[in-house]
Design an enzyme around this catalytic site. Sequence first.
Site, PDB file in Angstrom:
ATOM      1  N   ASP A   1      45.991  43.546  44.196  1.00 47.77           N
ATOM      2  CA  ASP A   1      46.500  43.508  42.816  1.00 47.77           C
ATOM      3  C   ASP A   1      47.178  42.144  42.607  1.00 47.77           C
ATOM      4  O   ASP A   1      46.785  41.168  43.240  1.00 47.77           O
ATOM      5  CB  ASP A   1      47.433  44.699  42.562  1.00 47.77           C
ATOM      6  CG  ASP A   1      47.499  45.077  41.086  1.00 47.77           C
ATOM      7  OD1 ASP A   1      47.597  44.165  40.247  1.00 47.77           O
ATOM      8  OD2 ASP A   1      47.476  46.274  40.759  1.00 47.77           O
TER       9      ASP A   1
ATOM     10  N   HIS B   1      44.783  39.662  41.920  1.00 51.13           N
ATOM     11  CA  HIS B   1      44.576  39.540  40.475  1.00 51.13           C
ATOM     12  C   HIS B   1      45.245  38.299  39.890  1.00 51.13           C
ATOM     13  O   HIS B   1      45.235  38.104  38.690  1.00 51.13           O
ATOM     14  CB  HIS B   1      45.084  40.803  39.762  1.00 51.13           C
ATOM     15  CG  HIS B   1      44.277  42.027  40.088  1.00 51.13           C
ATOM     16  ND1 HIS B   1      44.513  43.250  39.527  1.00 51.13           N
ATOM     17  CD2 HIS B   1      43.227  42.218  40.938  1.00 51.13           C
ATOM     18  CE1 HIS B   1      43.638  44.151  40.012  1.00 51.13           C
ATOM     19  NE2 HIS B   1      42.857  43.529  40.869  1.00 51.13           N
TER      20      HIS B   1
END
Length: 355
Positions: free
Chosen positions: A220, A243
């Site tokens: 993430d 991310h």
Amino acid sequence: MQSLITCVLIIAFISPCLCHRWNVGTQNTIYNVIDFGAVGDGKTDDTQAFLKAWQSMCEAQGTSTLLIPPNKVFLVTSMLLKGPCVAPSVQIQLQGVIVAPTKDAWVEGNLNTLIMISNVNGLTIDGSGGLIDGYGSAWWACKSCPRPSVLIINSCNSVSVTNLNMINSPKSHIHVNGCEGATFSHINISAPGDSPNTDGFDISTSKNIMIEDSTIATGDDCIAISGGSSYINVTGIACGPGHGISIGSLGKKFDTVQEVYVRNCSFIRTTNGARIKTFPNQAVEVSDVTYRGIHGTSLDGRAITLDCGESGCYGIVLDQINIVSCLTGKSASCFCNNAHGTATATNPNCTCLLP
Ligand SMILES: *[C@@H]1O[C@H](CO)[C@@H](O)[C@H](O)[C@H]1NC(C)=O
Ligand SMILES: *[C@@H]1O[C@H](CO)[C@@H](O)[C@H](O)[C@H]1NC(C)=O
Ligand SMILES: *[C@@H]1O[C@H](CO)[C@@H](O)[C@H](O)[C@H]1NC(C)=O
Ligand SMILES: *[C@@H]1O[C@H](CO)[C@@H](O)[C@H](O)[C@H]1NC(C)=O
């Protein structure tokens, strides 16, 4: 003569004790978790030993160090290291390995984290030679299940964390909440690119935070900065997979984030680079954002996305940007929606920006 020898011997015997008690302030007393009953075989729950060692250290007058010694594996679970401590500064030396329990052995407590450090000022953590393993893989299959994070630093001032290695958190790795003045350097966080919600750093409600010279590979955000945070500097981060480095999501409730500086960072195989996320339809105002000196490649060709919703965003500056598409024969593109600002020396040129 007999009595002189006895006297000398007694003095020699008790003097280490005197040093401990009287050289307060000049001596760094070591609180080794082994001396408080920790076993370090990776199987025995060492939580209580850690808590006793922490409490003794925290009640000590002078600067002291909680030592987690090398060549051992310490199993702990839901551990709250609470302050304030008596001394103005305390240290943790992590030289061994800390592991989380397996999913089945996880103790359901009120702490949804492996380690929480709360209300401690002047904390230094040196993780040289050590490792924290969150043992996350068994948790990742269920994305909607509650999962623990590994380290929460809560309500702390003047924190310094260096040389810390962390792997495989069930959820986020390091969460900094309600802190003022914290520096993290040479942190290495690693979890698989497909592990859900394994943020490297989550920063919330904090001020004057510096994260520098670190390597973050996660499933993430490498770093997520959320509501109530200001004066956050991020420099020299190698991010990926992950991310990217993100602000938000903002706007679920009233929050502001300001004075965030991200510099000299690389994004390799990340789904995004530097992004600001807001909840849709909640009129979050985004303004005075500068992207400068960014170059690289985009897998799908959509290099720049400025999707601002109805309230628009203002004061966007794009300068010295060159992002090319990985797709042969297709040039990179820029998408704008209600974005106001200027683009100079920028490729793709973002002529869609409104004045
Ligand atoms: C970071 O940790 C990972 C996993 O332990 C390791 O493979 C990698 O070499 C480390 N990177 C750095 C820069 O220390
Ligand atoms: C963070 O960056 C800002 C802007 O360059 C700078 O003024 C500030 O001193 C930096 N803070 C730290 C702690 O380095
Ligand atoms: C940028 O970050 C890297 C580490 O990722 C570091 O080696 C380098 O010195 C930094 N450069 C500048 C100009 O700060
Ligand atoms: C912007 O880029 C597009 C696509 O490459 C090009 O057609 C257009 O002429 C450029 N506009 C300016 C003002 O440079």
